[in-house]
Design a protein around this motif. Structure first.
Motif, PDB file in Angstrom:
ATOM      1  N   UNK A  24      87.849   5.067  -0.275  1.00 26.58           N
ATOM      2  CA  UNK A  24      86.854   5.776  -1.090  1.00 26.58           C
ATOM      3  C   UNK A  24      85.454   5.628  -0.508  1.00 26.58           C
ATOM      4  N   UNK A  25      85.159   4.442   0.005  1.00 30.59           N
ATOM      5  CA  UNK A  25      83.842   4.215   0.603  1.00 30.59           C
ATOM      6  C   UNK A  25      83.680   5.025   1.879  1.00 30.59           C
ATOM      7  N   UNK A  26      84.713   5.064   2.709  1.00 30.86           N
ATOM      8  CA  UNK A  26      84.647   5.865   3.930  1.00 30.86           C
ATOM      9  C   UNK A  26      84.460   7.344   3.601  1.00 30.86           C
ATOM     10  N   UNK A  27      85.136   7.809   2.558  1.00 24.58           N
ATOM     11  CA  UNK A  27      84.971   9.209   2.155  1.00 24.58           C
ATOM     12  C   UNK A  27      83.538   9.474   1.714  1.00 24.58           C
ATOM     13  N   UNK A  28      82.951   8.532   0.964  1.00 26.01           N
ATOM     14  CA  UNK A  28      81.550   8.672   0.557  1.00 26.01           C
ATOM     15  C   UNK A  28      80.618   8.683   1.764  1.00 26.01           C
ATOM     16  N   UNK A  29      81.023   8.002   2.830  1.00 26.39           N
ATOM     17  CA  UNK A  29      80.211   7.969   4.054  1.00 26.39           C
ATOM     18  C   UNK A  29      80.367   9.226   4.898  1.00 26.39           C
ATOM     19  N   UNK A  30      81.244  10.137   4.476  1.00 29.02           N
ATOM     20  CA  UNK A  30      81.419  11.389   5.203  1.00 29.02           C
ATOM     21  C   UNK A  30      82.639  11.454   6.083  1.00 29.02           C
ATOM     22  N   UNK A 249      74.816   5.691  -2.845  1.00 28.37           N
ATOM     23  CA  UNK A 249      74.485   6.723  -3.819  1.00 28.37           C
ATOM     24  C   UNK A 249      74.620   8.098  -3.175  1.00 28.37           C
ATOM     25  N   UNK A 250      75.368   8.990  -3.794  1.00 33.54           N
ATOM     26  CA  UNK A 250      75.661  10.298  -3.199  1.00 33.54           C
ATOM     27  C   UNK A 250      74.564  11.326  -3.454  1.00 33.54           C
ATOM     28  N   UNK A 251      73.869  11.216  -4.582  1.00 29.93           N
ATOM     29  CA  UNK A 251      72.839  12.186  -4.951  1.00 29.93           C
ATOM     30  C   UNK A 251      71.581  11.442  -5.377  1.00 29.93           C
ATOM     31  N   UNK A 252      70.440  11.908  -4.884  1.00 37.18           N
ATOM     32  CA  UNK A 252      69.158  11.353  -5.294  1.00 37.18           C
ATOM     33  C   UNK A 252      68.236  12.516  -5.641  1.00 37.18           C
ATOM     34  N   UNK A 253      67.728  12.532  -6.864  1.00 37.50           N
ATOM     35  CA  UNK A 253      66.813  13.581  -7.307  1.00 37.50           C
ATOM     36  C   UNK A 253      65.473  12.945  -7.660  1.00 37.50           C
ATOM     37  N   UNK A 254      64.415  13.436  -7.012  1.00 36.87           N
ATOM     38  CA  UNK A 254      63.057  12.970  -7.248  1.00 36.87           C
ATOM     39  C   UNK A 254      62.341  14.065  -8.021  1.00 36.87           C
ATOM     40  N   UNK A 255      61.852  13.736  -9.221  1.00 37.95           N
ATOM     41  CA  UNK A 255      61.249  14.740 -10.088  1.00 37.95           C
ATOM     42  C   UNK A 255      59.784  14.426 -10.346  1.00 37.95           C
ATOM     43  N   UNK A 256      58.957  15.475 -10.265  1.00 35.14           N
ATOM     44  CA  UNK A 256      57.536  15.368 -10.557  1.00 35.14           C
ATOM     45  C   UNK A 256      57.231  16.250 -11.761  1.00 35.14           C
ATOM     46  N   UNK A 257      56.603  15.646 -12.770  1.00 35.00           N
ATOM     47  CA  UNK A 257      56.326  16.389 -13.990  1.00 35.00           C
ATOM     48  C   UNK A 257      54.844  16.505 -14.279  1.00 35.00           C
ATOM     49  N   UNK A 258      54.471  17.636 -14.854  1.00 35.70           N
ATOM     50  CA  UNK A 258      53.147  17.793 -15.447  1.00 35.70           C
ATOM     51  C   UNK A 258      53.370  18.427 -16.812  1.00 35.70           C
ATOM     52  N   UNK A 259      52.355  18.903 -17.465  1.00 32.63           N
ATOM     53  CA  UNK A 259      52.540  19.380 -18.831  1.00 32.63           C
ATOM     54  C   UNK A 259      53.411  20.633 -18.883  1.00 32.63           C
ATOM     55  N   UNK A 260      53.000  21.662 -18.151  1.00 31.35           N
ATOM     56  CA  UNK A 260      53.733  22.922 -18.202  1.00 31.35           C
ATOM     57  C   UNK A 260      54.695  23.148 -17.059  1.00 31.35           C
ATOM     58  N   UNK A 261      54.570  22.380 -15.980  1.00 38.48           N
ATOM     59  CA  UNK A 261      55.486  22.536 -14.853  1.00 38.48           C
ATOM     60  C   UNK A 261      55.160  23.685 -13.929  1.00 38.48           C
ATOM     61  N   UNK A 262      53.876  24.084 -13.875  1.00 36.77           N
ATOM     62  CA  UNK A 262      53.498  25.236 -13.042  1.00 36.77           C
ATOM     63  C   UNK A 262      52.508  24.883 -11.943  1.00 36.77           C
ATOM     64  N   UNK A 263      51.680  23.875 -12.163  1.00 38.15           N
ATOM     65  CA  UNK A 263      50.589  23.612 -11.223  1.00 38.15           C
ATOM     66  C   UNK A 263      50.734  22.275 -10.506  1.00 38.15           C
ATOM     67  N   UNK A 264      50.376  21.188 -11.182  1.00 38.33           N
ATOM     68  CA  UNK A 264      50.315  19.881 -10.532  1.00 38.33           C
ATOM     69  C   UNK A 264      51.684  19.424 -10.016  1.00 38.33           C
ATOM     70  N   UNK A 265      52.703  19.518 -10.850  1.00 39.74           N
ATOM     71  CA  UNK A 265      54.030  19.048 -10.432  1.00 39.74           C
ATOM     72  C   UNK A 265      54.579  19.877  -9.274  1.00 39.74           C
ATOM     73  N   UNK A 266      54.323  21.174  -9.300  1.00 39.40           N
ATOM     74  CA  UNK A 266      54.810  22.054  -8.233  1.00 39.40           C
ATOM     75  C   UNK A 266      54.144  21.694  -6.911  1.00 39.40           C
ATOM     76  N   UNK A 267      52.834  21.513  -6.953  1.00 39.65           N
ATOM     77  CA  UNK A 267      52.098  21.161  -5.728  1.00 39.65           C
ATOM     78  C   UNK A 267      52.592  19.840  -5.149  1.00 39.65           C
ATOM     79  N   UNK A 268      52.739  18.823  -5.992  1.00 41.54           N
ATOM     80  CA  UNK A 268      53.132  17.507  -5.498  1.00 41.54           C
ATOM     81  C   UNK A 268      54.579  17.522  -5.016  1.00 41.54           C
TER      82      UNK A 268
END
Length: 315
Positions: A24-30, A249-268
């Motif tokens: 299983x570990x080898x499969x996770x390694x590709x 870990x197979x998936x890593x999601x990095x999320x940036x938030x601002x109030x509306x999700x249109x300006x600051x978070x998108x830029x960063x």
């Protein structure tokens, strides 16, 4: 004749010693992984070209065999692998997983599983019989791991350290932006709140734009906290990603938030994706709330100088 260099690993050993964990570990390694393949079919497998468009030719191959494999005969396996090495030029390694009899008995007792060679007898009988049966493979294998004192996680870590290959098993990396007003993304592993940065929403000329626009990005970057905070976030992310990979870990999601999700978070988010590409990663980018309509009630009223003065003293 020398075959193209395809790494092939035969994984075998005592039942209960961790073969499933290793595969299983080898499969996770590709790695491409096959378990309990009859040894007489290995020649046919290696002679079969990969499907069009697949990466099978480039991926290392792990084949699990053991006492439960059909037509299992350790002496014949040794002869067959020697033939594939000497006559056909394949480079095949063998990993043998060993474990003390006492520990194997404990594992079978805890899991309440029956030993495959002692269905109607004590596990100790099956362990003794299997150890004698596998003796030719154990003495012939070029790699041996004794798992008596290893947890499943420790064994997986050892396999990752030994068999991780460049560009294989890298986590699927995603960078996203979102608006807190519309809820946190459930899939996020790391969440950074960008609401401390100056908000382009309150500039009438910039409000219709998004964090993808250069003038919006420039406005955000003029915040006095921008350079220091971005440097700290960059350093943290670049430090954590290799650790996530080491943990499998197979998936890593990095999320940036601002109030509306249109300006600051998108830029960063776009800035972080560019940084990661420069560092050799291949992130995908998603802006969850970019198409949402700007709304003052979501953003909240901007603080005025009077507001700041009124709240600077004691209540």
């Amino acid at each position: 004749m020398t075959r193209e260099s395809k790494e092939i690993l035969l994984v075998t050993g005592m039942s209960g010693a961790g073969k499933s964990t290793v595969l299983n570990t080898l499969e996770d390694l590709g790695w491409e992984v096959l378990d309990n393949l009859p040894i007489r079919l290995i020649d046919r497998l290696l002679a079969t070209p990969p499907a069009d468009g697949s990466d099978g030719a480039d991926r290392p191959l792990a084949i699990g065999i053991g006492a439960q494999t059909r037509d299992f005969d350790p002496d014949q396996i040794v002869k067959r692998i020697d033939k594939l090495r000497q006559d056909d030029g394949y480079d095949i390694g063998t990993l043998f997983l060993d474990c003390s009899g006492t520990e194997l008995e404990r594992r079978y007792s805890e899991t309440r599983r029956r030993h495959p060679l002692a269905i109607d007898r004590p596990a100790a009988d099956g362990i003794t019989h299997e150890r004698g049966l596998l003796a030719p493979l154990r003495s012939w294998a070029n790699r041996l791991i004794d798992t008596s004192n290893l947890t499943a996680n420790e064994l997986a870590q050892q396999i990752r350290q030994t068999f991780a290959r460049s560009k294989l098993g890298e986590p699927t990396l995603s960078v996203m932006s979102f608006g807190f007003a519309r809820g946190l993304p459930r899939e996020a592993d790391l969440v950074f709140d960008m609401r401390f940065l100056r908000n382009p929403h309150w500039d009438e000329a910039l409000r219709p734009g998004t964090g993808l626009d250069a003038e919006v990005g420039a406005y955000i970057a003029e915040d006095v906290a921008y350079a220091t905070s971005m440097a700290a976030i960059d350093a943290l992310v670049l430090m954590l990603l290799p650790r996530y990979r080491a943990e499998g870990k197979s998936y890593v999601t990095i999320a940036f938030g601002c109030t509306g999700g249109r300006h600051r978070s998108v830029h960063v988010a776009e800035r972080m994706a560019a940084l990661l590409r420069d560092a050799g990663f291949s992130p995908t980018v998603r802006h969850r709330d970019l198409r949402a309509a700007p709304q003052d009630s979501l953003e909240g009223a901007p603080a005025t100088a009077t507001d700041r003065d009124d709240h600077s003293g004691n209540l």
